[in-house]
Design a protein around this motif. Structure first.
Motif, PDB file in Angstrom:
ATOM      1  N   ARG A  84      42.580  35.261  46.864  1.00  0.00           N
ATOM      2  CA  ARG A  84      43.645  34.541  46.165  1.00  0.00           C
ATOM      3  C   ARG A  84      43.509  34.692  44.653  1.00  0.00           C
ATOM      4  O   ARG A  84      43.572  33.722  43.896  1.00  0.00           O
ATOM      5  CB  ARG A  84      43.656  33.058  46.558  1.00  0.00           C
ATOM      6  N   LYS A 143      44.382  35.543  40.796  1.00  0.00           N
ATOM      7  CA  LYS A 143      45.587  35.122  40.080  1.00  0.00           C
ATOM      8  C   LYS A 143      45.557  35.605  38.629  1.00  0.00           C
ATOM      9  O   LYS A 143      44.498  35.935  38.088  1.00  0.00           O
ATOM     10  CB  LYS A 143      45.714  33.595  40.101  1.00  0.00           C
ATOM     11  N   ALA A 198      49.103  36.100  42.882  1.00  0.00           N
ATOM     12  CA  ALA A 198      50.005  35.171  42.199  1.00  0.00           C
ATOM     13  C   ALA A 198      49.931  35.408  40.697  1.00  0.00           C
ATOM     14  O   ALA A 198      48.855  35.673  40.155  1.00  0.00           O
ATOM     15  CB  ALA A 198      49.642  33.723  42.522  1.00  0.00           C
ATOM     16  N   THR A 251      40.281  30.323  43.472  1.00  0.00           N
ATOM     17  CA  THR A 251      40.585  31.675  43.001  1.00  0.00           C
ATOM     18  C   THR A 251      39.307  32.483  42.869  1.00  0.00           C
ATOM     19  O   THR A 251      38.352  32.031  42.237  1.00  0.00           O
ATOM     20  CB  THR A 251      41.290  31.612  41.629  1.00  0.00           C
TER      21      THR A 251
END
Length: 458
Positions: free
Chosen positions: A249, A251, A284, A400
């Protein structure tokens, strides 16, 4: 790869050498063609193999380090298990659906990391600790860096060959290692274990144990420590002797005043590098201000990536079986409900006509920083672009693996550095996949494998 091609035999690599088990499973490429036959070790064989690992004594550290460096060289250049480097790379590309260029790059990464494995481990060793009780400093009392156990079980993920660049560190530290390969892509760990043995590690120091779920649990329970990313590891994630690899994840945060046009190449590269298959790929992008122009620009650039079979030299996107690709497409569409599709709204599965499909990029624009979709990670270039405000703070940026923030705000950097769920923080023009020798991934693996104990001697 032709349907009548010879299927590569992937034997169990036990403590007494290769073992051609009766129970075997075909390894299919992305179009459903069998490429290899994977032997599955029975439960009783796994139990005996783990006992053999425990009985073996570690090689001297200099021999271990030299053998690992040599193994990396052999992995990159030699014929192992009937496959030369090019045949291996093409087979992995077809089986894993990973672009051929990505496989080749991962081979180079493994060779570099193994060549510098001792140097890399010294970054992880506490500055006040020595590596051996014989060090003269222990005469007046000193911390000594020691293993937490003797046998490590690795339950390997099969999403990317790069997942196998870390566990050789355990061998360098004196562990004996049992690897349970993913049935999705067992070619890489099989080749690496063969290389380690050819480089000088005895058969009872590193074994490859393809197994079913029951024998996999036996393997885990018989080890002192275990780590990996498969379902067995996740079942034992609360056990302190088990290290579960979490999703990335990763970012990117673009704060006000950032000229995102100047860093667009880095944004695109962070999302799409290695086909978007890694935990280090950005999933993201948060924008302080209007996210729409950033989302539009990302969609325009990512749409230019070609749909090609994975073994094509120009391939840059991952490929799966058409059935798997359609299932993933359905999942992403479900997750994207309520988001604005800038790319991929009509689907992401681009069928190649041979039973496989390219996973094409997707870009979705979100309405708020706390939208749950921003935490979605899938194995292809799929990015969620959301607004961010100072009032939202660090909350949307948590959990993250790698956070790349474009800012000159020291207080914000302080807060993100202090945030315990952000594993790595990059500031400025750096792609999220950047790494170097000695840099921690999700912390150092040695943090899990080792401990410091005081030694005082005469």
């Amino acid at each position: 790869m032709a349907g009548d091609a010879v299927r590569v035999p992937l034997d169990v690599l036990g403590p007494a050498g290769p073992y051609r088990a009766r129970n075997r499973q075909p390894v299919l490429d992305v179009s459903g063609v069998p490429v290899a036959d994977l032997a599955l070790a029975p439960d009783v064989f796994v139990s005996r193999a783990m006992r053999a690992l425990r009985s073996a004594r570690p090689l001297p550290v200099d021999r271990r380090v030299a053998a690992i460096a040599r193994a990396g060289e052999l992995f990159a250049t030699a014929e192992l298990g009937g496959l030369g480097p090019d045949a291996y790379a093409r087979a992995v590309s077809r089986v894993g659906g990973i672009p051929l260029a990505v496989v080749r790059e991962s081979v180079g990464t493994l060779a570099r990391r193994t060549a510098h494995i001792h140097r890399g481990l010294q970054f992880a060793r506490p500055a006040g600790a020595v590596g051996d009780w014989r060090d003269p400093l222990t005469r007046t009392g000193r911390a000594v860096w020691t293993r937490r156990g003797e046998v490590l079980a690795v339950h390997a993920a099969g999403n990317h060959p790069g997942t196998h660049t870390l566990w050789p560190e355990a061998l360098a530290l004196g562990y004996r290692v049992a690897v349970r390969p993913s049935r999705r892509e067992p070619l890489t760990p099989h080749r690496l274990v063969l290389a380690l043995r050819a480089a000088g590690f005895p058969d009872d120091h590193v074994v490859l144990l393809p197994t079913d779920h029951t024998a996999g649990e036996t393997m885990l329970r018989a080890a002192d420590l275990a780590y990996g990313g498969d379902e067995i590891i996740r079942e034992y994630a609360e056990d302190r002797s088990v290290l579960s690899l979490a999703p990335g994840r990763s970012k990117i945060l673009l704060t006000a005043g950032t000229d995102w046009r100047q860093c667009l190449d880095t944004l695109v590269d962070s999302v799409s590098h290695h086909g978007g298959t890694g935990c280090v790929n950005a999933t993201a992008v948060f924008v302080e201000g209007d996210p729409a122009p950033v989302a539009e620009a990302l969609a325009e650039r990512l749409a230019q990536l070609p749909s090609l079979p994975p073994e094509d030299e120009k391939a840059r996107l991952p490929v799966q079986s058409a059935r798997s690709a359609r299932a993933l497409e359905s999942y992403v569409r479900g997750r994207a409900e309520g988001a604005r599709a800038r790319l991929g709204g009509d689907g992401i599965a681009d069928e190649l006509g041979d039973g496989s499909a390219v996973l094409r990029p997707a870009v979705f624009e979100l309405a708020r920083p706390d939208a749950p979709q921003a935490g979605t990670e899938v194995p292809f270039p799929c990015v969620w672009v959301a607004p961010w405000t100072r009032e939202a703070g660090t909350a949307p940026l948590r959990d993250t693996l790698i956070l790349n923030v474009y800012t000159g705000d020291g207080e914000l950097i302080d807060a993100l550095c202090a945030e315990p769920t952000v594993s790595n923080l990059y500031v400025g023009e750096h792609p999220t996949y950047w790494t170097d020798t000695g840099m921690p991934h999700d912390g150092y693996l040695a943090d899990f494998l080792m401990r410091s104990k005081t030694v005082l001697r005469r």
